[in-house]
Design an enzyme around this catalytic site. Structure first.
Site, PDB file in Angstrom:
ATOM      1  N   GLN A 101      -1.727 -50.558  23.886  1.00 35.25           N
ATOM      2  CA  GLN A 101      -1.753 -49.180  23.390  1.00 35.25           C
ATOM      3  C   GLN A 101      -0.369 -48.787  22.878  1.00 35.25           C
ATOM      4  O   GLN A 101      -0.201 -47.696  22.341  1.00 35.25           O
ATOM      5  CB  GLN A 101      -2.165 -48.233  24.520  1.00 35.25           C
ATOM      6  CG  GLN A 101      -3.555 -48.495  25.069  1.00 35.25           C
ATOM      7  CD  GLN A 101      -3.847 -47.630  26.296  1.00 35.25           C
ATOM      8  OE1 GLN A 101      -3.426 -47.907  27.410  1.00 35.25           O
ATOM      9  NE2 GLN A 101      -4.565 -46.559  26.090  1.00 35.25           N
ATOM     10  N   HIS A 119      -3.156 -49.124  18.688  1.00 36.74           N
ATOM     11  CA  HIS A 119      -2.744 -47.861  18.062  1.00 36.74           C
ATOM     12  C   HIS A 119      -1.749 -48.057  16.911  1.00 36.74           C
ATOM     13  O   HIS A 119      -1.081 -47.124  16.509  1.00 36.74           O
ATOM     14  CB  HIS A 119      -2.144 -46.928  19.122  1.00 36.74           C
ATOM     15  CG  HIS A 119      -3.145 -46.509  20.151  1.00 36.74           C
ATOM     16  ND1 HIS A 119      -2.807 -46.035  21.392  1.00 36.74           N
ATOM     17  CD2 HIS A 119      -4.501 -46.512  20.114  1.00 36.74           C
ATOM     18  CE1 HIS A 119      -3.910 -45.757  22.077  1.00 36.74           C
ATOM     19  NE2 HIS A 119      -4.945 -46.041  21.327  1.00 36.74           N
ATOM     20  N   CYS A 127       1.317 -45.387   2.979  1.00 34.44           N
ATOM     21  CA  CYS A 127       1.037 -44.196   2.166  1.00 34.44           C
ATOM     22  C   CYS A 127      -0.420 -43.803   2.363  1.00 34.44           C
ATOM     23  O   CYS A 127      -1.314 -44.627   2.209  1.00 34.44           O
ATOM     24  CB  CYS A 127       1.314 -44.467   0.684  1.00 34.44           C
ATOM     25  SG  CYS A 127       0.744 -43.104  -0.382  1.00 34.44           S
ATOM     26  N   CYS A 130      -2.225 -44.105  -1.481  1.00 34.85           N
ATOM     27  CA  CYS A 130      -2.429 -45.331  -2.258  1.00 34.85           C
ATOM     28  C   CYS A 130      -2.326 -46.592  -1.395  1.00 34.85           C
ATOM     29  O   CYS A 130      -2.412 -47.700  -1.908  1.00 34.85           O
ATOM     30  CB  CYS A 130      -1.432 -45.409  -3.420  1.00 34.85           C
ATOM     31  SG  CYS A 130       0.243 -45.851  -2.934  1.00 34.85           S
ATOM     32  N   CYS A 177       6.032 -41.393  -0.770  1.00 34.39           N
ATOM     33  CA  CYS A 177       5.698 -42.693  -1.332  1.00 34.39           C
ATOM     34  C   CYS A 177       6.378 -42.834  -2.685  1.00 34.39           C
ATOM     35  O   CYS A 177       6.202 -41.978  -3.554  1.00 34.39           O
ATOM     36  CB  CYS A 177       4.186 -42.819  -1.501  1.00 34.39           C
ATOM     37  SG  CYS A 177       3.689 -44.331  -2.361  1.00 34.39           S
ATOM     38  N   SER A 219      -2.341 -45.161  32.311  1.00 36.62           N
ATOM     39  CA  SER A 219      -3.146 -44.233  33.104  1.00 36.62           C
ATOM     40  C   SER A 219      -4.556 -44.115  32.504  1.00 36.62           C
ATOM     41  O   SER A 219      -5.420 -43.489  33.101  1.00 36.62           O
ATOM     42  CB  SER A 219      -2.479 -42.862  33.136  1.00 36.62           C
ATOM     43  OG  SER A 219      -2.306 -42.364  31.820  1.00 36.62           O
ATOM     44  N   GLY A 245       0.639 -45.030  40.171  1.00 38.13           N
ATOM     45  CA  GLY A 245      -0.039 -43.740  40.107  1.00 38.13           C
ATOM     46  C   GLY A 245      -1.506 -43.860  39.740  1.00 38.13           C
ATOM     47  O   GLY A 245      -2.081 -44.943  39.705  1.00 38.13           O
TER      48      GLY A 245
HETATM   49 ZN    ZN Z   1       1.379 -43.920  -2.457  1.00 41.30          ZN
END
Ligand code: ZN
Length: 275
Positions: A101, A119, A127, A130, A177, A219, A245
Site C-alpha cells: 500500500q 496505490h 498527465c 494526455c 504537462c 491497520s 496496534g
Molecule cells: Zn498532457
C-alpha cells in the site's frame, strides 16, 4: 526464540507460499511518517482527496507547494532492515507476491522483485489529460524553477512526500504537462479515488493461488487493503498480521503478532535460515 517469531516461522512452514501485504508501518523506520496511530485513527489532518485535487486549482497549488519541501525526504529515503528481510523472504521462495500500500518504491530498492504497488508510485508523475508520464524529480525541478521563492521553506515531514507547510500558496505556479498543459498528478491513488481494476484483479489472482496472507505494518483501515483479508477469509486462507496496534481485520486473523516489525522479521528469518 521468543514466542512471537516462533509463531511466525511456524505459520510460514505451514503456509509456505504467501501473499504479503505491507503498509506504512514498514516504512516508518526509513523516515517516512504514517497517517494513523495504533488505534487506526488519523494522527493528522487527512491527506488530499482526489476529486478536490482535480477540481480545485488552489488544492493543486497547495499540494505542489508543500511537495517542494516534502518530496526530497521521500526521494532520499532508503530501505530499512524490514524491507531487506522481505526481499530475503522472497529469495527463500515464501513470497508469491508482495502487494504494498506504500508508494515509496522501497521494496524494489531493497531487492524484492515480485511487487505490486497497489496505490501507485510517488516517484512517477502522470498527465491526467494526455497520459504523458515523467519522473517526479523532473516535475520537482520544474516546480522549483517556477517558484524560487518557495524553495527556502522548511517544515515537518508529512506522509507521501507532503510537508506541514502552511503559507500563502496563491502565487504558487503549478507545473503543468509540457505536452498538453494538462493537470499533472503523482502516479498515486489519492484518497477518494479507486485502485485501477486490473491491478486489483492481478493481486487477487495471486492471493487465490497463495497458501495464506501475511499482513505487515498496516491497520487495514483503507478498503483497498482490507479487501484482501475479506477475500482470504472467503477462500479459507489463513491470515497472519504483524503490526503494532489494532487492525480492521483483527476478527479475521489466524495469527496476530502485535510486535515491532523489524526485530521480529529478522528473528523469523534467522529461524527459517537455521532450519
Ligand atoms: Zn498532457
Amino acid at each position: 526464540m521468543t514466542e512471537a517469531h516462533a509463531e511466525l516461522v511456524e505459520f510460514i512452514h505451514q503456509y509456505p507460499r504467501l501473499l504479503v501485504l505491507t503498509g506504512a508501518g514498514i516504512s516508518t523506520d526509513s523516515g517516512i511518517p504514517d497517517y494513523r496511530d495504533q488505534q487506526g485513527q488519523w494522527k493528522r489532518q487527512q491527506p488530499v482527496q482526489h476529486p478536490d485535487f482535480m477540481r480545485c486549482e488552489h488544492t493543486r497549488k497547495r499540494y505542489w507547494g508543500r511537495s517542494l519541501v516534502g518530496w526530497p525526504v521521500m526521494r532520499d529515503a532508503l530501505p530499512n532492515p524490514a524491507h531487506n528481510a522481505l526481499a530475503q523472504l522472497e529469495q527463500l521462495g515464501h513470497v508469491s507476491l508482495l502487494v504494498t500500500q506504500n508508494v515509496d518504491g522501497l521494496h524494489q530498492r531493497a531487492g524484492s522483485h515480485r511487487v505490486v504497488d497497489l496505490h501507485g508510485r510517488s516517484d512517477r508523475v502522470v498527465c491526467m489529460s494526455c497520459d504523458y508520464r515523467c519522473s517526479r524529480n523532473d516535475t520537482h525541478r520544474r516546480s522549483a524553477e517556477l517558484n524560487p521563492d518557495f524553495t527556502h521553506y522548511t517544515a515537518a515531514t508529512a506522509p507521501d512526500g507532503d510537508a506541514d507547510l502552511e503559507v500563502d500558496f496563491s502565487r504558487f505556479r503549478i507545473p503543468e504537462c509540457h505536452r498538453c498543459g494538462g493537470i499533472l498528478k503523482p502516479d498515486v491513488v489519492f484518497f477518494g479515488d479507486n485502485v485501477p481494476k486490473q491491478r486489483v484483479v492481478n493481486a487477487l489472482d495471486a492471493l487465490e493461488a497463495a497458501d495464506g496472507l501475511l499482513v505487515i505494518g498496516s491497520s487495514l483501515m483503507v478498503y483497498s487493503g482490507f479487501r484482501f483479508c475479506r477475500k482470504a477469509q472467503e477462500w479459507n486462507k489463513p491470515i497472519a498480521a504483524l503490526t503494532l496496534g489494532k487492525t480492521r481485520a483483527d476478527a479475521l486473523l489466524s495469527l496476530k503478532l502485535n510486535a515491532s516489525i523489524t526485530p521480529l522479521l529478522q528473528a523469523a528469518l534467522h529461524g527459517l535460515n537455521a532450519q
